[in-house]
Design an enzyme around this catalytic site. Structure first.
Site, PDB file in Angstrom:
ATOM      1  N   ALA A 136      -6.239   0.503  -6.428  1.00 14.41           N
ATOM      2  CA  ALA A 136      -7.003   1.728  -6.677  1.00 14.41           C
ATOM      3  C   ALA A 136      -7.013   2.642  -5.457  1.00 14.41           C
ATOM      4  O   ALA A 136      -6.925   3.867  -5.583  1.00 14.41           O
ATOM      5  CB  ALA A 136      -8.429   1.381  -7.103  1.00 14.41           C
ATOM      6  N   LYS A 155     -14.216   7.209   1.371  1.00 11.06           N
ATOM      7  CA  LYS A 155     -14.383   6.699   0.011  1.00 11.06           C
ATOM      8  C   LYS A 155     -15.623   5.820  -0.054  1.00 11.06           C
ATOM      9  O   LYS A 155     -15.799   4.934   0.768  1.00 11.06           O
ATOM     10  CB  LYS A 155     -13.140   5.920  -0.419  1.00 11.06           C
ATOM     11  N   ASP A 198      -4.714   2.881  -3.112  1.00 13.16           N
ATOM     12  CA  ASP A 198      -3.393   3.495  -2.984  1.00 13.16           C
ATOM     13  C   ASP A 198      -3.221   4.618  -4.006  1.00 13.16           C
ATOM     14  O   ASP A 198      -2.636   5.662  -3.707  1.00 13.16           O
ATOM     15  CB  ASP A 198      -2.302   2.447  -3.196  1.00 13.16           C
ATOM     16  N   ALA A 221       0.816  -1.214   0.000  1.00 18.48           N
ATOM     17  CA  ALA A 221       0.000   0.000   0.000  1.00 18.48           C
ATOM     18  C   ALA A 221       0.850   1.264   0.000  1.00 18.48           C
ATOM     19  O   ALA A 221       0.632   2.184  -0.804  1.00 18.48           O
ATOM     20  CB  ALA A 221      -0.939  -0.016   1.208  1.00 18.48           C
TER      21      ALA A 221
END
Length: 371
Positions: free
Chosen positions: A277, A236, A279, A47
């Site tokens: 995605a 998110k 990261d 990550a």
């Protein structure tokens, strides 16, 4: 938000320092169960190092701090990550512990149609502690990027994370991606520890699915209420988009909202693989943060860089050129909502037929601006 830069004469100052484990990843040569795949292609995955690589590719100075084995896989990680322009000179080699590796199938990790096999127990990175990491090098960045994965690797790694997220004068802006991985935690304390570390950070990234699973929080505002300390909390929401709660300009959050909320919808992307995605989103947001862009544009940069990762099979993808990503991030809301991005959109100016969902960003921009 102001980014602390530390002393002007600090040695080796860079834009971003990322600390955490990277592993060699093996991607299948064809779809199917791990038991049936005959061969694999080697890549890299981690990550924090993923975020550092994308930031370096975007033109920022980046450093990765970690520990790898004194083995061929460790050599590969240093060469591959360094090849992106990331400073790897503070990565330590461990003669007694191996570099972690993992295998995965070609399925989408966001669904059940996948397998992931980790071989990281007792890895070199799990031996990181505050006593054997160069803390001066770690803190010599405008931003220090961390994730919750590191805290789960060992007690020594957890102590290191607590040291790096503890309040101290002149520390860099601490960015923390929660990255809740239940399978890594050896006991039930994981969610509590992640909440503790997130509250010590300045900027937090968390998925709404992670917040539900780890903390039982079911909406973005509840996440902000649970994390009142960070200057910015980014929640998110998958295909829905992302919302950022930012403290007011006086540095104090409003009690009724936890700060100004900014929502940006996600883009319509033809997904090849979801790996990396998150990261990439963090890298895009941090890149825009380092450049002092408004919160809305930081979110848009996050979505665009994530779209680059979503349209390739591996963990890493080259981000769009800076002038291009700036142009797309500046689109009006209607044009933004009509962007359609597919594989290859960051590398080519050639578009497929308008409206087929595969055209690149330049054609998409032209299409939405023309009546």
């Amino acid at each position: 938000m102001v980014i602390a830069t530390g002393p002007c004469n600090a040695p080796g100052v860079v834009d971003v320092v990322a600390l955490g484990e990277s592993m060699v990843t093996f991607l299948p040569s064809r779809p199917g169960r791990l038991a049936d795949v005959p061969s694999f292609d080697r890549g890299i995955g981690g990550a924090e190092s993923n975020t550092a690589c994308v930031l370096a590719a975007a033109g920022h100075s980046a450093r990765w701090v970690s520990r790898v084995g004194a083995d061929g896989f460790g050599d590969h990680l240093l060469e591959a990550i360094g090849g992106y322009g990331v400073d790897v000179s503070y990565v330590r080699r461990d003669p007694d512990r191996p570099t972690g590796v993992y295998f995965r199938t070609a399925g989408d990790r966001a669904t059940d149609a996948h397998e992931v096999a980790y071989y990281r127990a007792g890895s070199a990175a799990s031996a990181m502690t505050a006593a054997d990491v160069d803390l001066e090098a770690v803190r010599a960045g405008r931003v220090l990027h961390l994730s919750g994965i590191t805290a789960a690797l060992s007690p020594g790694c957890l102590d290191l994370m607590r040291e790096l997220t503890a309040p101290r004068p002149g520390r860099p802006l601490v960015s923390f991606d929660v990255n809740h991985r239940p399978g890594l935690w050896r006991d039930a304390r994981g969610p509590e520890v992640l909440l503790e570390l997130a509250r010590g950070a300045d900027l937090v990234f968390v998925g709404d699915d992670e917040a539900r699973e780890a903390w039982g929080l079911h909406d973005a505002r509840a996440v902000r209420e649970a994390l009142p300390e960070p200057g910015i909390v980014v929640v998110k929401q998958g295909k829905g988009g992302a919302v950022a709660f930012a403290k007011d300009t006086d540095g104090l959050p409003r009690e009724d909202t936890g700060g100004t909320a900014t929502f940006v919808p996600a883009l319509d992307v033809e997904v090849v693989a979801a790996v990396g995605a998150g990261d990439a989103f963090a890298a895009g947001f941090l890149s825009a943060t380092l450049r002092g862009l408004p919160v809305r544009d930081r979110l848009r940069h996050g979505h665009l860089v994530a779209a680059a990762a979503l349209t390739v099979p591996g963990d890493l993808a080259a981000p769009p050129a800076r002038d291009r990503i700036d142009r797309l991030a500046a689109l009006d809301d209607t044009a933004w909502g009509r962007l359609r991005l597919g594989p290859g959109w960051t590398q080519t100016d050639t578009a497929d037929a308008p409206g087929d969902g595969n055209g690149d960003a330049d054609r998409a921009e032209e299409e939405v601006r023309t009546p």
